[in-house]
Design an enzyme around this catalytic site. Structure first.
Site, PDB file in Angstrom:
ATOM      1  N   ARG A   1     -35.729  -8.344 -40.473  1.00  0.00           N
ATOM      2  CA  ARG A   1     -35.082  -8.151 -38.886  1.00  0.00           C
ATOM      3  C   ARG A   1     -35.589  -6.897 -38.665  1.00  0.00           C
ATOM      4  O   ARG A   1     -35.518  -5.878 -39.390  1.00  0.00           O
ATOM      5  CB  ARG A   1     -33.478  -8.311 -39.249  1.00  0.00           C
ATOM      6  CG  ARG A   1     -32.821  -7.942 -38.034  1.00  0.00           C
ATOM      7  CD  ARG A   1     -31.563  -7.532 -38.264  1.00  0.00           C
ATOM      8  NE  ARG A   1     -30.619  -8.542 -38.739  1.00  0.00           N
ATOM      9  CZ  ARG A   1     -29.528  -8.313 -39.513  1.00  0.00           C
ATOM     10  NH1 ARG A   1     -29.178  -6.999 -39.569  1.00  0.00           N
ATOM     11  NH2 ARG A   1     -29.127  -9.209 -40.270  1.00  0.00           N
TER      12      ARG A   1
ATOM     13  N   ASP B   1     -28.684  -5.133 -44.491  1.00  0.00           N
ATOM     14  CA  ASP B   1     -28.538  -4.692 -43.229  1.00  0.00           C
ATOM     15  C   ASP B   1     -29.182  -3.128 -43.688  1.00  0.00           C
ATOM     16  O   ASP B   1     -29.225  -2.680 -44.953  1.00  0.00           O
ATOM     17  CB  ASP B   1     -27.204  -4.180 -42.746  1.00  0.00           C
ATOM     18  CG  ASP B   1     -26.596  -5.149 -41.983  1.00  0.00           C
ATOM     19  OD1 ASP B   1     -27.452  -6.270 -41.727  1.00  0.00           O
ATOM     20  OD2 ASP B   1     -25.265  -5.302 -41.559  1.00  0.00           O
TER      21      ASP B   1
HETATM   22  P1  FDA Z   1     -31.616  -1.194 -26.318  1.00  0.00           P
HETATM   23  O1  FDA Z   1     -30.529  -0.292 -26.851  1.00  0.00           O
HETATM   24  O2  FDA Z   1     -32.756  -0.498 -25.561  1.00  0.00           O
HETATM   25  O3  FDA Z   1     -30.956  -1.986 -25.124  1.00  0.00           O
HETATM   26  C1  FDA Z   1     -31.854  -2.974 -24.238  1.00  0.00           C
HETATM   27  C2  FDA Z   1     -30.675  -3.780 -23.683  1.00  0.00           C
HETATM   28  O4  FDA Z   1     -29.933  -4.685 -24.220  1.00  0.00           O
HETATM   29  C3  FDA Z   1     -29.811  -2.946 -22.679  1.00  0.00           C
HETATM   30  O5  FDA Z   1     -30.268  -2.479 -21.545  1.00  0.00           O
HETATM   31  C4  FDA Z   1     -28.462  -3.889 -22.676  1.00  0.00           C
HETATM   32  O6  FDA Z   1     -28.760  -4.667 -21.587  1.00  0.00           O
HETATM   33  C5  FDA Z   1     -28.317  -4.654 -23.716  1.00  0.00           C
HETATM   34  N1  FDA Z   1     -27.685  -3.912 -25.010  1.00  0.00           N
HETATM   35  C6  FDA Z   1     -28.030  -2.993 -25.987  1.00  0.00           C
HETATM   36  N2  FDA Z   1     -27.028  -2.540 -26.770  1.00  0.00           N
HETATM   37  C7  FDA Z   1     -25.969  -2.777 -26.172  1.00  0.00           C
HETATM   38  C8  FDA Z   1     -24.461  -2.912 -26.334  1.00  0.00           C
HETATM   39  N3  FDA Z   1     -24.047  -2.121 -27.438  1.00  0.00           N
HETATM   40  N4  FDA Z   1     -23.656  -3.281 -25.352  1.00  0.00           N
HETATM   41  C9  FDA Z   1     -23.869  -3.886 -24.405  1.00  0.00           C
HETATM   42  N5  FDA Z   1     -25.389  -4.304 -24.161  1.00  0.00           N
HETATM   43  C10 FDA Z   1     -26.356  -3.885 -25.027  1.00  0.00           C
HETATM   44  N6  FDA Z   1     -29.404  -1.131 -36.685  1.00  0.00           N
HETATM   45  C11 FDA Z   1     -29.343  -0.416 -37.708  1.00  0.00           C
HETATM   46  O7  FDA Z   1     -29.565   0.719 -37.871  1.00  0.00           O
HETATM   47  N7  FDA Z   1     -29.346  -1.366 -38.883  1.00  0.00           N
HETATM   48  C12 FDA Z   1     -29.228  -2.909 -39.008  1.00  0.00           C
HETATM   49  O8  FDA Z   1     -28.963  -3.121 -39.824  1.00  0.00           O
HETATM   50  C13 FDA Z   1     -28.861  -3.196 -37.586  1.00  0.00           C
HETATM   51  N8  FDA Z   1     -28.656  -4.663 -37.367  1.00  0.00           N
HETATM   52  C14 FDA Z   1     -28.678  -5.350 -36.348  1.00  0.00           C
HETATM   53  C15 FDA Z   1     -28.792  -6.668 -36.209  1.00  0.00           C
HETATM   54  C16 FDA Z   1     -28.784  -7.268 -34.979  1.00  0.00           C
HETATM   55  C17 FDA Z   1     -28.918  -8.703 -35.071  1.00  0.00           C
HETATM   56  C18 FDA Z   1     -29.205  -6.597 -33.899  1.00  0.00           C
HETATM   57  C19 FDA Z   1     -29.197  -7.108 -32.489  1.00  0.00           C
HETATM   58  C20 FDA Z   1     -29.100  -5.138 -33.757  1.00  0.00           C
HETATM   59  C21 FDA Z   1     -28.978  -4.641 -35.100  1.00  0.00           C
HETATM   60  N9  FDA Z   1     -28.838  -3.225 -34.983  1.00  0.00           N
HETATM   61  C22 FDA Z   1     -29.011  -2.569 -36.455  1.00  0.00           C
HETATM   62  C23 FDA Z   1     -28.695  -2.231 -33.942  1.00  0.00           C
HETATM   63  C24 FDA Z   1     -29.935  -2.185 -33.410  1.00  0.00           C
HETATM   64  O9  FDA Z   1     -30.679  -0.981 -34.238  1.00  0.00           O
HETATM   65  C25 FDA Z   1     -29.805  -1.363 -32.078  1.00  0.00           C
HETATM   66  O10 FDA Z   1     -28.995  -0.003 -32.337  1.00  0.00           O
HETATM   67  C26 FDA Z   1     -29.178  -2.394 -30.991  1.00  0.00           C
HETATM   68  O11 FDA Z   1     -29.592  -3.419 -31.297  1.00  0.00           O
HETATM   69  C27 FDA Z   1     -29.618  -1.606 -29.637  1.00  0.00           C
HETATM   70  O12 FDA Z   1     -31.030  -1.804 -29.606  1.00  0.00           O
HETATM   71  P2  FDA Z   1     -31.755  -2.900 -28.231  1.00  0.00           P
HETATM   72  O13 FDA Z   1     -32.920  -3.430 -29.177  1.00  0.00           O
HETATM   73  O14 FDA Z   1     -30.810  -4.167 -28.269  1.00  0.00           O
HETATM   74  O15 FDA Z   1     -32.267  -2.393 -27.099  1.00  0.00           O
END
Ligand code: FDA
Length: 309
Positions: free
Chosen positions: A185, A135
Site C-alpha cells: 500500500r 500499517d
Molecule cells: P491529500 O492529503 O493530498 O488529499 C487529497 C484529497 O483527498 C483532498 O483534497 C480531499 O479531497 C481528500 N482528503 C484527504 N484526506 C482527507 C481527510 N482526512 N478528510 C477528508 N478528505 C480528505 N498513513 C501512514 O502514515 N501510515 C499508514 O499505514 C497509512 N494507512 C493508510 C491507509 C489508507 C487506506 C489510506 C487511504 C491512507 C492511509 N494513510 C496512512 C494516510 C495517508 O498517509 C495520508 O495521510 C492520507 O491518505 C491523506 O493523503 P491523500 O493521499 O489522501 O492526499
C-alpha cells in the site's frame, strides 16, 4: 500551518483527555470511526461488502507501553478474524495492524515482542483465506516493521506492507518490495517527520508518490493505491493501462468516511476498491491525524463546539 500542531497534539496525553471526554466530539468522530466495538464495525463491513467494496479493518490502538495491552491487541485481532470468518466475510475483508499496538515500542525487546504477537494473527488470517497488512507509523519504526514483514512473508507471502512517499528512503523500499506476491500500500504519510528524513513540501511528496507508484506498477507485486487524491488515482489508472494490468492485479484503498461517493464510483467502474475501516475505543490518535490532513475537517469539528449545538 495547523497540521503539525494537530500531529503533535495527536501524541499528547493531556490533549487526549480533553478531546476524548468532550461530549461534542462524538458525532464528529463517528464520521471516521465505525464504532467503539466490533458489533457496529461488523454492520459497516456487511454494508460495504454488500455494495461491492472490499474492506481492511483496523482495531484502533497504538503506542502501547506494556506487554499485557500488546497481548490484548493480539487477542482482539484473533477475535476479529474468527468473527469475520464466522460471518462469511473473510473473502472480502482483511485486517490492518499497527505494530506499536503489538508491543513494538516496548523498551526491552519490543521488536521481538511485536513479532511474537503478530505472528498468530497472520497465521489465523491465512487459515481463513485472508491477509494482514502492516500499517506504517513514524520513521523510527520503518526498519523494524519491514523486518517483521520479511519474517511474516516467509510463511505468509500475502502479508502487506505500507510505504509512505514523504520519506526519502521510499523509492528504494518500493524497488525492494516490487516482487512477486508482495502487497504494498502506497500512501503519502500521516506523521510529523523531520526534514532530515522526509519531504516537507506537499508537491514534493506528490512527485515522490508518482515515482514510487511507477516502480510498484512496473514491478511484479500487487500495488495498493492508498490515496483520496484524484490526481494520484488518475495516474494509477494510466499506469495500469500502460503496464497492461487488469483491475484485480492492483487495487485502490481509501479511508472510511472520506470520499465515499468516489469509493462507490471506482467500484462500479470495475476497479477493486478497499475501504480502511477503523473501530474501537482508542480512536484519538487516528482521529487527530484525519483532522491534521484537512482543515475542512477541523472546521467541522470546531463548529460542533458552537453554542446551541
Ligand atoms: P491529500 O492529503 O493530498 O488529499 C487529497 C484529497 O483527498 C483532498 O483534497 C480531499 O479531497 C481528500 N482528503 C484527504 N484526506 C482527507 C481527510 N482526512 N478528510 C477528508 N478528505 C480528505 N498513513 C501512514 O502514515 N501510515 C499508514 O499505514 C497509512 N494507512 C493508510 C491507509 C489508507 C487506506 C489510506 C487511504 C491512507 C492511509 N494513510 C496512512 C494516510 C495517508 O498517509 C495520508 O495521510 C492520507 O491518505 C491523506 O493523503 P491523500 O493521499 O489522501 O492526499
Amino acid at each position: 500551518m495547523l497540521g503539525p500542531v494537530l500531529l503533535a497534539a495527536s501524541r499528547s496525553d493531556r490533549m487526549r483527555r480533553v478531546v476524548a471526554s468532550a461530549p461534542v466530539t462524538r458525532p464528529v468522530v463517528q464520521r471516521f470511526i465505525a464504532g467503539d466495538d466490533l458489533a457496529p464495525a461488523l454492520d459497516t463491513v456487511r454494508a460495504l461488502t454488500a455494495s461491492g467494496l472490499h474492506v481492511t479493518l483496523d482495531h484502533l490502538g497504538e503506542d502501547v507501553t506494556d506487554r499485557a495491552t500488546a497481548q490484548a491487541t493480539r487477542d482482539a485481532y484473533l477475535k476479529l478474524l474468527e468473527t469475520l470468518a464466522g460471518a462469511g466475510l473473510a473473502e472480502r475483508a482483511e485486517v490492518s495492524v499497527k505494530l506499536s499496538a503489538f508491543g513494538q515500542a516496548l523498551p526491552d525487546g519490543g521488536h521481538d515482542i511485536a513479532l511474537e504477537n503478530v505472528r498468530p494473527v497472520a497465521e489465523l488470517a491465512g487459515e481463513h483465506g485472508t491477509t494482514v497488512t502492516l500499517d506504517m507509523e513514524d520513521h523510527t519504526t520503518v526498519d523494524s516493521t519491514l523486518s517483521v514483514l520479511r519474517e511474516l512473508r516467509r510463511e505468509h507471502p500475502g502479508t502487506g506492507a505500507v510505504l509512505q512517499s514523504y520519506l526519502f528512503r521510499t523509492e528504494d523500499d518500493a524497488r525492494a518490495l516490487a516482487v512477486e506476491g508482495s502487497r504494498v500500500r502506497l500512501v503519502k504519510g500521516a506523521y510529523k517527520e523531520p526534514g532530515s528524513v522526509a519531504f516537507q513540501d506537499r508537491r514534493e511528496v506528490d512527485r515522490a508518490y508518482v515515482r514510487a507508484l511507477r516502480i510498484l506498477f512496473e514491478g511484479e507485486g500487487y500495488p495498493m493505491v492508498g490515496s483520496h487524491d484524484p490526481r494520484m488515482i488518475a495516474i494509477a489508472q494510466e499506469l495500469a493501462a500502460r503496464t497492461g494490468r487488469a483491475p484485480g492485479t492492483y487495487e485502490f484503498q481509501m479511508l472510511y468516511g472520506i470520499r465515499t461517493a468516489e469509493q462507490r464510483r471506482l467500484a462500479e467502474a470495475g476497479e477493486r476498491m478497499r475501504v480502511y475501516v477503523p473501530y474501537g475505543a482508542d480512536w484519538y490518535g487516528y482521529f487527530m491525524r484525519r483532522l491534521a490532513e484537512r482543515p475542512a475537517n477541523l472546521a467541522f469539528f470546531l463548529r460542533s463546539f458552537a453554542p446551541g449545538r
